[in-house]
Motif scaffolding. Structure first.
Motif, PDB file in Angstrom:
ATOM      1  N   ARG A 280      -4.338   1.342  -2.715  1.00  0.00           N
ATOM      2  CA  ARG A 280      -3.114   2.028  -2.164  1.00  0.00           C
ATOM      3  C   ARG A 280      -3.221   2.514  -0.852  1.00  0.00           C
ATOM      4  O   ARG A 280      -4.271   3.399  -0.698  1.00  0.00           O
ATOM      5  CB  ARG A 280      -2.632   3.206  -3.159  1.00  0.00           C
ATOM      6  N   PRO A 281      -2.375   2.561   0.331  1.00  0.00           N
ATOM      7  CA  PRO A 281      -2.631   2.880   1.683  1.00  0.00           C
ATOM      8  C   PRO A 281      -2.832   4.340   1.527  1.00  0.00           C
ATOM      9  O   PRO A 281      -2.148   4.906   0.730  1.00  0.00           O
ATOM     10  CB  PRO A 281      -1.494   2.403   2.346  1.00  0.00           C
ATOM     11  N   ALA A 282      -3.376   5.008   2.589  1.00  0.00           N
ATOM     12  CA  ALA A 282      -3.754   6.561   2.297  1.00  0.00           C
ATOM     13  C   ALA A 282      -2.147   6.820   3.052  1.00  0.00           C
ATOM     14  O   ALA A 282      -1.212   6.212   3.753  1.00  0.00           O
ATOM     15  CB  ALA A 282      -4.715   6.839   3.498  1.00  0.00           C
ATOM     16  N   GLY A 283      -1.981   8.210   2.859  1.00  0.00           N
ATOM     17  CA  GLY A 283      -0.847   8.998   3.501  1.00  0.00           C
ATOM     18  C   GLY A 283       0.420   8.397   2.536  1.00  0.00           C
ATOM     19  O   GLY A 283       0.399   8.637   1.050  1.00  0.00           O
ATOM     20  N   HIS A 287       3.905   3.282   4.061  1.00  0.00           N
ATOM     21  CA  HIS A 287       3.757   3.268   5.472  1.00  0.00           C
ATOM     22  C   HIS A 287       3.435   1.935   6.319  1.00  0.00           C
ATOM     23  O   HIS A 287       4.120   1.626   7.312  1.00  0.00           O
ATOM     24  CB  HIS A 287       2.637   4.322   6.168  1.00  0.00           C
ATOM     25  N   PRO A 288       2.472   1.261   5.694  1.00  0.00           N
ATOM     26  CA  PRO A 288       2.336  -0.195   6.496  1.00  0.00           C
ATOM     27  C   PRO A 288       3.693  -1.095   6.670  1.00  0.00           C
ATOM     28  O   PRO A 288       3.841  -1.728   7.263  1.00  0.00           O
ATOM     29  CB  PRO A 288       1.470  -0.964   5.624  1.00  0.00           C
ATOM     30  N   ARG A 298       0.496   8.150   8.171  1.00  0.00           N
ATOM     31  CA  ARG A 298      -0.497   7.402   7.556  1.00  0.00           C
ATOM     32  C   ARG A 298      -1.731   8.485   7.073  1.00  0.00           C
ATOM     33  O   ARG A 298      -2.373   8.061   6.391  1.00  0.00           O
ATOM     34  CB  ARG A 298      -1.363   6.892   9.025  1.00  0.00           C
ATOM     35  N   ARG A 301       0.069  12.758   2.765  1.00  0.00           N
ATOM     36  CA  ARG A 301       0.939  11.985   1.625  1.00  0.00           C
ATOM     37  C   ARG A 301       2.248  12.945   1.279  1.00  0.00           C
ATOM     38  O   ARG A 301       2.216  14.079   1.557  1.00  0.00           O
ATOM     39  CB  ARG A 301       0.264  12.125   0.295  1.00  0.00           C
TER      40      ARG A 301
ATOM     41  N   THR C   4       1.939  -6.856   9.312  1.00  0.00           N
ATOM     42  CA  THR C   4       2.781  -5.870   9.908  1.00  0.00           C
ATOM     43  C   THR C   4       2.539  -5.646  11.507  1.00  0.00           C
ATOM     44  O   THR C   4       1.325  -5.872  11.970  1.00  0.00           O
ATOM     45  CB  THR C   4       2.680  -4.616   9.488  1.00  0.00           C
ATOM     46  N   HIS C   6       3.629  -3.196  13.217  1.00  0.00           N
ATOM     47  CA  HIS C   6       3.767  -1.913  13.633  1.00  0.00           C
ATOM     48  C   HIS C   6       2.693  -1.176  14.277  1.00  0.00           C
ATOM     49  O   HIS C   6       1.504  -1.330  13.678  1.00  0.00           O
ATOM     50  CB  HIS C   6       4.257  -0.863  12.412  1.00  0.00           C
ATOM     51  N   VAL C   8       1.704   1.600  14.236  1.00  0.00           N
ATOM     52  CA  VAL C   8       1.088   2.662  13.480  1.00  0.00           C
ATOM     53  C   VAL C   8       0.307   2.348  12.347  1.00  0.00           C
ATOM     54  O   VAL C   8      -0.428   2.984  11.785  1.00  0.00           O
ATOM     55  CB  VAL C   8       2.100   3.726  12.918  1.00  0.00           C
ATOM     56  N   SER C   9       0.216   0.921  12.113  1.00  0.00           N
ATOM     57  CA  SER C   9      -0.377   0.496  11.092  1.00  0.00           C
ATOM     58  C   SER C   9      -1.574  -0.410  11.135  1.00  0.00           C
ATOM     59  O   SER C   9      -1.839  -1.313  10.389  1.00  0.00           O
ATOM     60  CB  SER C   9       0.676  -0.110   9.940  1.00  0.00           C
ATOM     61  N   VAL C  12      -5.416   0.575   7.900  1.00  0.00           N
ATOM     62  CA  VAL C  12      -5.009   1.332   6.631  1.00  0.00           C
ATOM     63  C   VAL C  12      -6.122   1.666   5.885  1.00  0.00           C
ATOM     64  O   VAL C  12      -7.038   0.919   5.492  1.00  0.00           O
ATOM     65  CB  VAL C  12      -4.181   0.038   5.927  1.00  0.00           C
ATOM     66  N   GLY C  13      -6.112   3.125   5.741  1.00  0.00           N
ATOM     67  CA  GLY C  13      -7.194   3.483   4.947  1.00  0.00           C
ATOM     68  C   GLY C  13      -7.045   3.447   3.586  1.00  0.00           C
ATOM     69  O   GLY C  13      -5.880   2.960   3.051  1.00  0.00           O
ATOM     70  N   HIS C  14      -7.783   3.865   2.456  1.00  0.00           N
ATOM     71  CA  HIS C  14      -7.361   3.973   1.259  1.00  0.00           C
ATOM     72  C   HIS C  14      -7.608   5.546   0.658  1.00  0.00           C
ATOM     73  O   HIS C  14      -8.159   6.288   1.148  1.00  0.00           O
ATOM     74  CB  HIS C  14      -8.266   3.259   0.358  1.00  0.00           C
ATOM     75  N   ASP C  15      -6.460   5.903  -0.065  1.00  0.00           N
ATOM     76  CA  ASP C  15      -6.166   7.288  -0.364  1.00  0.00           C
ATOM     77  C   ASP C  15      -7.570   7.626  -1.564  1.00  0.00           C
ATOM     78  O   ASP C  15      -7.675   6.901  -2.212  1.00  0.00           O
ATOM     79  CB  ASP C  15      -4.962   7.275  -1.410  1.00  0.00           C
ATOM     80  N   ALA C  16      -7.973   8.744  -0.978  1.00  0.00           N
ATOM     81  CA  ALA C  16      -9.348   9.302  -1.711  1.00  0.00           C
ATOM     82  C   ALA C  16      -8.482   9.518  -3.336  1.00  0.00           C
ATOM     83  O   ALA C  16      -9.359   9.126  -4.041  1.00  0.00           O
ATOM     84  CB  ALA C  16      -9.746  10.683  -1.200  1.00  0.00           C
ATOM     85  N   THR C  18      -7.299   7.447  -5.205  1.00  0.00           N
ATOM     86  CA  THR C  18      -7.063   6.308  -6.157  1.00  0.00           C
ATOM     87  C   THR C  18      -8.474   6.071  -6.688  1.00  0.00           C
ATOM     88  O   THR C  18      -8.713   5.503  -7.387  1.00  0.00           O
ATOM     89  CB  THR C  18      -6.950   5.040  -5.063  1.00  0.00           C
TER      90      THR C  18
END
Ligand SMILES: Nc1ncnc2c1ncn2[C@@H]1O[C@H](COP(=O)(O)OP(=O)(O)OP(=O)(O)O)[C@@H](O)[C@H]1O
Ligand SMILES: Nc1ncnc2c1ncn2[C@@H]1O[C@H](COP(=O)(O)OP(=O)(O)O)[C@@H](O)[C@H]1O
Ligand code: SF4
Ligand SMILES: [Mg+2]
Ligand SMILES: [Mg+2]
Lengths: 331, 268, 305
Positions: A280-283, A287-288, A298, A301, C4, C6, C8-9, C12-16, C18
């Motif tokens: 799952r992308p952060a934030g 967003h992507p 980004r 959340r 993508t 965009h 901004v993207s 892409v990091g990964h949510d801690a 998870t």
């Protein structure tokens, strides 16, 4: 609006996989009101089925659940497993996606739909009457004859009706229906959806309807919960959500539904593919792919907040009167 | 060669005249397709709609030569079409197919690049003259895939990406008719729009014609020039798409259109 | 489109969230880890046998024709007339039991490997043709299998082995006569279902030659079930070979085999239990371990018997 019958609060579900536990539901909250149909919508893998399974208590082995599942005045995640089984089938029933796989091929339909009253010790003659009545209620023609049939003698739509009858047998207050019409033809689908609507209106059964088809939702859901990558991104009254989405993902979904009664151009597709809860992308998880995404999305959340009465959304940019234009955000 | 496109006349297929042991225990044959006439002109997108079991897939499989009809004729540009193997190589290349299930239409043990190259091994005449790796990258780029996808297996790709690889494999042979059997049905709505866009771009850029099978009338209305409605193995109505949607003549077509759901006007 | 565009993207990091939360229910690993290692015990035992079969005969000096009256029926651990120790005793004509077990392992494993290979090759060929090509080829194969399956396999083997001059080749042929059927059935079933898979249809639409379809799109997917089948078959062949040589059929007297040793010891069971017991144990351990590995593979690949 009435008191919620089922209140899901901050539900987390972790499933074991080879590469460690995956957080398939992440802080999911929504409620189902009595005598209303709540639609749970999202793309494949967004966690719809897992949410329904968590509610009915049939998650795969090794799953870890956190949060609260308020069923009237008790938390289903805290009650004994005996009480849990009692709730299952009698107070909360479930209709599965594949009716053939969930009906026993070796037993008559009549016997299967009366499983619960039989366990309660109902007499033979009474059982036969109940079976006929149940099949009649779900609109199977000639019900007295059909109770003696086996599932393979039913058509796909009739099997789905039989599954519904089975769910109704325990007189549940809530029915969970996972993609009840996905495997069916449009004409059959329309009739099953009518049946579900009819049950809500005449028997005041609450329903949690899981589907990836917005058109189905538009026809039967009173409230809508939109999921993305295991999180809720928007919820509110169905017609309002579909007409004026307050989340860019909902907006994109609505825009990509082709119309039958008017000629529409092929929608501008979202880039990329649906996020996988394991990565799952952060934030903001969306967003992507989001046409509005800004730097903040980004890293931070978004929480699910009420932007207008009854309208909840998890988007930093949503406001009471709607979403900004892409041009406003990034000129 | 002329460009009459695909012509199907009096197509009949039945299944289940089973090979029971010593001729016993067989079920009676079921007519899956019972006399279908169909044309797809060059550059045209013809959609086939109908409820499940109405014979849409069977027609498609006859056109690509996977099923041998019991009766009737199929021809492409006036060249008669038999089983795939018996067709002249040029016709083998000209008609390609995209399947419904994006995952199972790709061999799970092969990389996307190898899957595309296999088409050229089978038809060296269609193979690019220069660097094949570069050609694979170009083809993947054309269907909107990153060059890195070439080295990945289907299990490492999403459903939408698998379907793009499938389309790239079909395009590798520079076909003239693409048979799409429910090619977008198994995809999520947001990905479905991507693939529809891709197919209509491909049609525009390559002048492809398509036999587009779908049960989703909304999708059909967006992409088709002409629509054929099937029921129980027969064509009940065929008309230009807009005519069919605005002035259906057959009661079955009307029933289908009435049963179809729309987002708008749903609050009843 | 897929990647993508965009600005901004780009990363892409990964949510801690998870990955972090420690989950008590998922930590009880140590017990499972021990069990995990135990799963590989049969593999280790089989490896030991293979090593013994390859290297062992180079280490022991044994000639089945050489007998020694003075060393008859020595119990395990005794010293023989030439000063060496008979760790597992000697038999009725003074031959070392341990040496017979080591040489017998080579015979058993050689015959089993050859037989399984022959069976697999025939079975895969028949199964592929029957399952993928179908039509009359399938009908012929199915009838042949039905007929062969009506014979008890070991009786057929006894008849074949009894009719010819004893040799390893005859034993392999006798045991292969019905052994390939299991492979043919597994492969046919898998090929039948693969034929309907879309990637095979796609290859047919592209007019990929039939041979390439078979080797590239069908064969790799029968490998799993075939390997599972092969291990189970291996165990059966080891047993059947021991059975044949126990009866004195098939192998020449110069060959050393567990079955022969067991048979030689049966007259002395009361006074010299070790002659039959040790080769019997060696046989049982190998068969059980191969069977366990086969079960694991079958569970993994779902090969049906
Ligand atoms: N038994 C399981 N073990 C591990 N992960 C699982 C399991 N079942 C589902 N998942 C994962 O959980 C996530 C949510 O799955 P879920 O079945 O709830 O999706 P869904 O929204 O119902 O999708 P669909 O529309 O395809 O039915 C997915 O990422 C899926 O890969
Ligand atoms: N290989 C087959 N063997 C037997 N019956 C088949 C086979 N393929 C299709 N059928 C039957 O033929 C009819 C038409 O099927 P199909 O062409 O797949 O319909 P559709 O694609 O419109 O759903 C159905 O009744 C189906 O059950
Ligand atoms: S929070 Fe940002 S990325 Fe997420 S939906 Fe809103 S605008 Fe898009
Ligand atoms: Mg699901
Ligand atoms: Mg079909």
């Amino acid at each position: 609006m009435s008191e919620p019958l089922l209140d899901v609060r901050d539900l987390d579900v972790f499933l074991p996989t080879r590469s460690g536990p995956v957080h398939v539901l992440d802080g999911v909250s929504f409620s189902v009101d009595a005598a209303r149909t709540t639609g749970l919508i999202g793309e494949s893998g967004s966690g719809k089925t897992m949410a329904a399974m968590a509610i009915i208590g049939l998650l795969p082995a090794g799953a870890v659940t956190r949060g609260q599942l308020w069923w009237r005045s008790e938390d289903l995640l805290a009650v004994s497993s005996r009480r849990r089984r009692q709730v299952r089938g009698r107070e909360i029933a479930m209709i599965f996606q594949d009716p053939l796989a969930s009906l026993n091929p070796g037993q008559t339909v009549g016997r299967q739909v009366t499983e619960i009253p039989r366990r309660d010790g109902m007499g033979r003659a009474e059982l036969a009457r109940t079976a006929t009545h149940l099949l009649d209620r779900v609109g199977i023609p000639d019900p007295a004859q059909r109770t003696g049939n086996y599932p393979h003698q039913f058509s796909g739509g009739q099997r789905q009706r039989a599954m519904t009858a089975l769910a109704l047998a325990g007189q549940p207050q809530l029915i969970l229906a996972d993609e009840p019409t996905t495997a069916l033809d449009v004409t059959v689908q329309a009739r099953i959806l009518d049946l579900l609507r009819h049950l809500r209106d005449t028997e005041h059964t609450a329903m949690l309807l899981v589907s990836h088809d917005l058109r189905v939702m538009a026809h039967v859901a009173d409230d809508l919960v939109v999921m993305y990558a295991g999180r809720v991104c928007e919820r509110g009254p169905a017609q309002a959500v579909l007409r004026e989405p307050r989340h860019p993902y909902t907006k994109a979904l609505v825009a990509s539904v082709p119309a039958v009664r008017a000629r529409t151009a092929i929608a501008d597709p979202l880039p990329g593919s649906p996020a996988d809860p394991a990565h799952r992308p952060a934030g903001c998880a969306f967003h992507p792919r989001c046409p509005l995404a800004v730097l903040r999305c980004r890293v931070e959340r978004p929480t699910v907040r009420e932007v207008a009465p009854g309208r909840w959304t998890a988007c930093h940019l949503a406001e009471a009167d709607g979403l900004p234009d892409a041009a406003e955000v990034r000129p | 060669m002329n460009d009459a496109g695909l012509t199907v006349r009096g197509l009949r297929v039945s299944f289940g005249g089973s090979r029971g042991m010593f001729g016993r225990g067989g079920r009676p044959a079921v007519a899956a397709v019972a006399g279908v006439d169909l044309d797809v002109a060059a550059g045209e997108i013809v959609a086939v709609v109908g409820e499940s079991g109405s014979g849409k897939t069977t027609v498609a499989r006859c056109v690509v030569g996977l099923v041998t009809p019991d009766d009737g004729t199929l021809s492409y540009d006036d060249v008669p079409l038999g089983s795939t193997r018996s067709r002249p190589p040029a016709i083998q290349r000209a008609i390609q197919m995209v399947f419904q299930d994006p995952r199972s239409s790709l061999n799970p043990r092969m990389t996307a690049g190898a899957i595309v190259r296999e088409a050229w091994q089978a038809h060296p005449a269609a193979a690019p003259s220069g660097d094949q790796d570069a050609a694979v990258r170009n083809l993947l780029a054309e269907v909107g895939l990153d060059a890195s996808v070439a080295g990945r297996r289907p299990s490492a790709l999403s459903g939408g990406q698998c379907q793009r690889v499938s389309i790239a494999r079909a395009l590798a042979l520079r076909p003239r008719l693409l048979v799409c059997d429910e090619a977008v049905s198994a995809l999520d709505v947001s990905v479905q729009a991507q693939i529809l866009r891709l197919l209509s771009d491909v049609r525009r850029d390559h002048g492809l014609s398509m036999l587009f099978i779908s049960h989703d009338l909304g999708v059909v209305r967006q992409i088709a020039d002409r629509v054929v409605v099937m029921r129980s193995g027969e064509v009940v109505e065929q008309a230009p798409a807009e005519d069919l949607f605005t002035r259906p003549t057959h009661p079955y077509t009307r029933a289908l259109l009435d049963a179809a759901l729309d987002l708008e006007g749903a609050a009843s | 489109m897929t990647t993508t565009s965009h600005p901004v993207s780009t990363s892409v990091g990964h949510d801690a969230a998870t990955t972090t939360p420690p989950l008590p229910e998922m930590r009880r690993r140590s017990a499972r880890r021990v069990l995990g290692w135990l799963r590989f015990l049969p593999h280790a035992v089989i490896a030991g046998y293979l090593f013994l079969a390859v290297v062992g005969p180079l280490l022991v000096d044994y000639d089945p024709m050489v007998t020694s009256i003075t060393d008859r029926l020595l119990s395990p651990g005794s010293t023989t007339s030439d000063g060496s120790t008979a760790w597992l005793g000697t038999d009725g004509v003074g031959r070392d039991v341990l040496a017979q077990i080591v040489l017998g392992a080579r015979t058993s494993i050689t015959i089993a490997v050859l037989t399984v290979t022959v069976c697999a090759v025939i079975g895969i060929a028949v199964g592929l043709v029957a399952g993928y090509v179908g039509g009359w080829a399938d009908t012929v194969a199915a009838r042949l299998i039905d007929v062969l399956i009506a014979f008890p396999g070991i009786l057929l083997a006894i008849v074949i082995a009894g009719l010819f001059r004893p040799s390893i080749a005859i034993v392999v042929i006798a045991l292969s006569a019905v052994g390939w059927i299991g492979f043919a059935r597994v492969v046919r079933g898998t090929a039948l279902s693969l034929r309907e898979r879309d990637w095979v249809s796609a290859a047919r639409v592209m007019a990929v030659p039939r041979r390439s379809i078979l080797t590239r799109h069908v064969l790799p997917f029968v490998a799993g079930p075939v390997v599972a089948m092969a291990t189970l078959e291996f165990a059966l062949v080891v047993l059947a070979e021991a059975g044949l040589s126990f009866l004195g059929i098939g192998l020449p007297p110069t060959a050393v085999s567990w079955g022969q040793t067991v048979a030689a010891g049966k007259e002395y069971l009361e006074i010299a239990w070790w002659i039959s017991t040790f080769p019997g144990l060696a046989l049982a351990l190998l068969v059980v371990c191969v069977g366990l590995v086969g079960d694991q593979l079958t569970a993994r690949y779902g090969g049906k018997r």
